[in-house]
Design a protein around this motif. Sequence first.
Motif, mmCIF file in Angstrom:
data_model
loop_
_atom_site.group_PDB
_atom_site.id
_atom_site.type_symbol
_atom_site.label_atom_id
_atom_site.label_comp_id
_atom_site.label_asym_id
_atom_site.label_seq_id
_atom_site.Cartn_x
_atom_site.Cartn_y
_atom_site.Cartn_z
ATOM 1 N N HIS A 76 26.108 -66.916 -89.042
ATOM 2 C CA HIS A 76 26.529 -65.960 -88.514
ATOM 3 C C HIS A 76 26.055 -64.400 -88.468
ATOM 4 O O HIS A 76 24.787 -64.076 -88.955
ATOM 5 C CB HIS A 76 27.497 -65.377 -90.252
ATOM 6 C CG HIS A 76 28.341 -63.785 -89.581
ATOM 7 N ND1 HIS A 76 29.055 -64.232 -88.696
ATOM 8 C CD2 HIS A 76 28.941 -63.417 -90.543
ATOM 9 C CE1 HIS A 76 29.539 -63.221 -88.027
ATOM 10 N NE2 HIS A 76 29.773 -62.378 -89.360
ATOM 11 N N THR A 101 33.433 -60.458 -91.176
ATOM 12 C CA THR A 101 32.585 -61.848 -92.433
ATOM 13 C C THR A 101 33.426 -62.144 -93.029
ATOM 14 O O THR A 101 33.452 -63.317 -93.022
ATOM 15 C CB THR A 101 31.636 -60.421 -92.507
ATOM 16 O OG1 THR A 101 30.627 -60.449 -91.546
ATOM 17 C CG2 THR A 101 30.805 -61.142 -93.651
ATOM 18 N N PHE A 118 23.512 -65.644 -94.150
ATOM 19 C CA PHE A 118 23.795 -64.465 -92.848
ATOM 20 C C PHE A 118 22.803 -63.217 -92.201
ATOM 21 O O PHE A 118 22.057 -63.201 -92.945
ATOM 22 C CB PHE A 118 24.724 -63.812 -93.669
ATOM 23 C CG PHE A 118 25.007 -62.445 -94.047
ATOM 24 C CD1 PHE A 118 26.085 -62.022 -92.982
ATOM 25 C CD2 PHE A 118 24.995 -60.870 -94.404
ATOM 26 C CE1 PHE A 118 26.555 -60.853 -92.550
ATOM 27 C CE2 PHE A 118 25.574 -60.086 -94.350
ATOM 28 C CZ PHE A 118 26.315 -60.346 -93.647
ATOM 29 N N SER A 120 21.204 -60.224 -92.119
ATOM 30 C CA SER A 120 21.380 -58.757 -93.342
ATOM 31 C C SER A 120 20.630 -58.409 -92.270
ATOM 32 O O SER A 120 19.688 -58.538 -91.167
ATOM 33 C CB SER A 120 21.623 -59.431 -94.166
ATOM 34 O OG SER A 120 22.062 -58.519 -94.860
ATOM 35 N N LYS A 149 26.322 -54.199 -93.896
ATOM 36 C CA LYS A 149 26.093 -56.431 -94.631
ATOM 37 C C LYS A 149 25.657 -55.637 -95.417
ATOM 38 O O LYS A 149 25.689 -57.176 -96.232
ATOM 39 C CB LYS A 149 24.365 -55.549 -93.918
ATOM 40 C CG LYS A 149 24.724 -55.256 -92.307
ATOM 41 C CD LYS A 149 24.804 -56.826 -92.167
ATOM 42 C CE LYS A 149 24.710 -57.247 -90.158
ATOM 43 N NZ LYS A 149 25.064 -58.286 -89.782
ATOM 44 N N SER A 152 29.060 -57.153 -96.806
ATOM 45 C CA SER A 152 29.277 -59.091 -96.863
ATOM 46 C C SER A 152 28.714 -59.659 -97.562
ATOM 47 O O SER A 152 28.330 -60.719 -98.480
ATOM 48 C CB SER A 152 28.802 -58.918 -95.779
ATOM 49 O OG SER A 152 29.825 -58.436 -94.428
ATOM 50 N N GLU A 153 27.143 -58.695 -97.950
ATOM 51 C CA GLU A 153 26.188 -59.701 -99.383
ATOM 52 C C GLU A 153 27.094 -60.072 -100.163
ATOM 53 O O GLU A 153 27.187 -60.769 -100.977
ATOM 54 C CB GLU A 153 24.601 -59.314 -99.359
ATOM 55 C CG GLU A 153 23.983 -59.459 -98.208
ATOM 56 C CD GLU A 153 21.847 -58.961 -98.260
ATOM 57 O OE1 GLU A 153 22.686 -58.591 -99.896
ATOM 58 O OE2 GLU A 153 22.213 -58.311 -97.643
ATOM 59 N N TYR A 167 25.070 -69.870 -100.190
ATOM 60 C CA TYR A 167 24.559 -69.113 -98.985
ATOM 61 C C TYR A 167 23.351 -68.522 -99.090
ATOM 62 O O TYR A 167 22.463 -68.364 -99.707
ATOM 63 C CB TYR A 167 25.229 -67.632 -98.998
ATOM 64 C CG TYR A 167 25.113 -66.775 -99.911
ATOM 65 C CD1 TYR A 167 23.594 -66.067 -99.809
ATOM 66 C CD2 TYR A 167 26.320 -66.790 -102.070
ATOM 67 C CE1 TYR A 167 24.189 -64.920 -100.900
ATOM 68 C CE2 TYR A 167 25.160 -66.204 -102.407
ATOM 69 C CZ TYR A 167 24.661 -64.803 -101.937
ATOM 70 O OH TYR A 167 24.214 -64.132 -102.675
ATOM 71 N N ALA A 169 21.217 -64.839 -97.550
ATOM 72 C CA ALA A 169 21.323 -63.277 -96.453
ATOM 73 C C ALA A 169 19.842 -63.128 -96.721
ATOM 74 O O ALA A 169 19.162 -63.121 -97.104
ATOM 75 C CB ALA A 169 22.140 -62.767 -97.337
#
Length: 340
Positions: A76, A101, A118, A120, A149, A152-153, A167, A169
Motif C-alpha cells: 500500500h 487505509t 504499509f 510508512s 501514517k 494507520s500503523e 503486516y 510497516a
Amino acid sequence: MTEPTTVLVTGGAGYIGSHAVLALLDAGRKVVVLDNLVTGFADAIDPRAAFIQGDVSDADLVARLIADHNVHAILHFAGSVVVPESVTDPLKYYRNNTAATRSLIESAVTGGVRHFLFSSTAATYGTPERVPVQEGDPKRPINPYGMSKLMSEQMLADVAAAHPITYCALRYFNVAGADPQGRAGQSTAGATHLIKIAAEAALGKRPSVAVFGSDFDTADGTGVRDYIHVTDLADAHLHALEALEASPGENLTLNCGYGRGFSVLEVLDAVDRVAGVTVDRIMQPRRAGDPAALIADNSAILARLPWRPQHDDLDTIVGHALAWEGTVRQGMDDMDGTKP
C-alpha cells in the motif's frame, strides 16, 4: 492446480510504488496495480503488470480485484505525502491516508488477504530524542502527515491482533534516486524532495535551490538527513513480503535507511560534483518543526531481512536522479515540440 497468487500494489503509478512494481516483477511475481492517477502516471507502470484505474477506498472495486486476481498480499503506497500541505489541509491527509487505509484494510480482511505491507515514514517519530532513531523510540508526529501514517500503523496492529492477516510497516527516511536502468523515476511536478529539486536546478529547470536553515546544531549548520536509494527501498519491500510469507503470525515494523546522514550542503555539493555545474543556493530561515538531524538506526532491518543496500553511495543516488531528470526533460521538450 492452484491458481498463482497476485500482489496488489496501490499507488503503483507513483514514485516509490512504480519501483516496487519493478522489484516484484523482476522477482517473477504476478502484480496488479491500483492507482487513481491523481499524482501518478500510467506510463510509469511496467507493462508486465495489470493496471486498474481507481481508488483504494472503493470497497466494491477492491473486493473484485482481490477475488478476480487471487490477491494474497497488498503493498500500500497510495496516499498524500507533502508535509507542508498536510499542515494547511489536514483533513485531506486524514481522508487520503488514514480513512482510505482503513477502507483498504477492511477490504483485505474481508477478501482473505494474508499479508499487508504499509508505506510508512520517519515522520512518525517527529523530532527524535536521539539520532540514529530506533523503531521503539517515542512516536510524536509534529504534522498531520506523520500522524496520519502513525494512525494507520496502529490500525494495522489492532487488525492483525484480531484477524488472520500479518503486516509490515516500513518507515522510510529520505527517498531519492531512480531506477538504475532508467525504467522509472520521480516525475511529480512540484516535488519537495531535495535531490529531485537540486537535479532540476542542475539541468536548468529551476533557477536555484532554497536551503532552509543554516543554524542547526550540525557540522555545517544545515539539516542532516538519511538518504536511501529508491531501488534499495523497493528491494526492502520484496524482502519484507518474503519474510511475512515465511513466518505466519509475525508482524514487522522496520526503519528503511542507511544509518548515516548528509547535510543539505553536502547533497548540493554532490549534485555540483556529479552534474559538473554549480547550483545556486538561496539561504532561507528554518521551517517550523524541522529537526536538525534525522537518521535511521537500520540494525533491525539488517538483522531481520537478508536485505543489503546495493546503491549506498550519495554520488550514485544523485547520478541516477540526474539521469532520470534528463529523461523527463527530454520527454517534456518533445511533447512541447521544442526538440526535433
